[in-house]
Design a protein around this motif. Structure first.
Motif, PDB file in Angstrom:
ATOM      1  N   ILE A 135       0.838  -1.199   0.000  1.00 45.52           N
ATOM      2  CA  ILE A 135       0.000   0.000   0.000  1.00 45.52           C
ATOM      3  C   ILE A 135       0.874   1.251   0.000  1.00 45.52           C
ATOM      4  O   ILE A 135       0.591   2.217  -0.725  1.00 45.52           O
ATOM      5  N   ILE A 155       2.125   1.763  -3.475  1.00 43.07           N
ATOM      6  CA  ILE A 155       1.069   2.274  -4.356  1.00 43.07           C
ATOM      7  C   ILE A 155       0.917   3.778  -4.163  1.00 43.07           C
ATOM      8  O   ILE A 155       0.852   4.544  -5.133  1.00 43.07           O
ATOM      9  N   TRP A 205       1.622   6.859  -6.882  1.00 40.69           N
ATOM     10  CA  TRP A 205       0.562   7.821  -7.147  1.00 40.69           C
ATOM     11  C   TRP A 205       1.089   9.251  -6.984  1.00 40.69           C
ATOM     12  O   TRP A 205       0.835  10.123  -7.811  1.00 40.69           O
TER      13      TRP A 205
END
Length: 195
Positions: free
Chosen positions: A139, A142, A146
């Motif tokens: 996570i 990610i 982003w």
């Protein structure tokens, strides 16, 4: 395996350092969510200070456990990076505001990789719950991609992403501290499978 237990028992004497990291990260995330309009500069400065303190504490953790913790160099490297980036961000506030998404994205990417590596180390020794640490690392990565792909998504979006990512990293640090504390309390005779 016996040597591993001796190393872990010796290394976890400072389990609370990871707990403090986690609490600091989550406290900063809560502040970000409660005060989003306080300004991008305030968030950048708070991030820089937390990063600086985190670096000092992680260097302390790595150095005090260098003789007993396999892979202590990764903790030292992470601490040095946090310290240097935090110092630069504190020293140059204009640079901080301009480059914060990039600093944050690369910092989060490194932390995510480090978290994934730690989870695989724990899995190799059959520690239950290693999958949660792996999930936190994925996570975090990610979120890092982003932020790096969209660095100009707007102040509020960066703040929200920052807050969410800090919660996940903080949760990882608190989880790690609880594992280390349990090992400290149970000792090497109970083994790692008691989690």
């Amino acid at each position: 395996m016996e040597q591993f237990f001796k190393s872990v028992k010796s290394a976890i004497k400072n389990w609370w350092v990871s707990l403090i990291f986690g609490i600091l990260y989550i406290a900063l995330a809560i502040w970000i969510f409660l005060q989003p309009l306080e300004g991008y500069a305030a968030i950048a400065l708070a991030f820089a200070i937390i990063l600086f303190i985190s670096g000092v504490m992680e260097i302390f953790f790595a150095v005090t456990n260098k003789d007993s913790l396999d892979g202590w160099g990764w903790y030292l490297t992470g601490g040095i990076l946090d310290f240097i980036i935090g110092f630069i961000l504190i020293s140059y506030p204009e640079l901080t505001m301009a480059l914060l998404p990039f600093f944050f994205g690369f910092w989060l990417l490194f932390r995510g990789i480090m978290t994934i590596g730690t989870s695989f180390d724990l899995q190799a020794y059959n520690v239950k719950g290693w999958g949660w640490l792996l999930a936190f690392g994925i996570i975090a990565m990610i979120f890092s991609f982003w932020v790096l792909i969209n660095p100009i998504i707007g102040g509020i979006s960066v703040l929200i992403l920052t807050g969410m990512a800090l919660i996940f990293i903080g949760a990882f640090r608190i989880s790690l501290s609880l594992y280390l504390r349990k090992l400290h309390k149970n000792g090497k005779d109970k083994g790692l499978n008691d989690f």
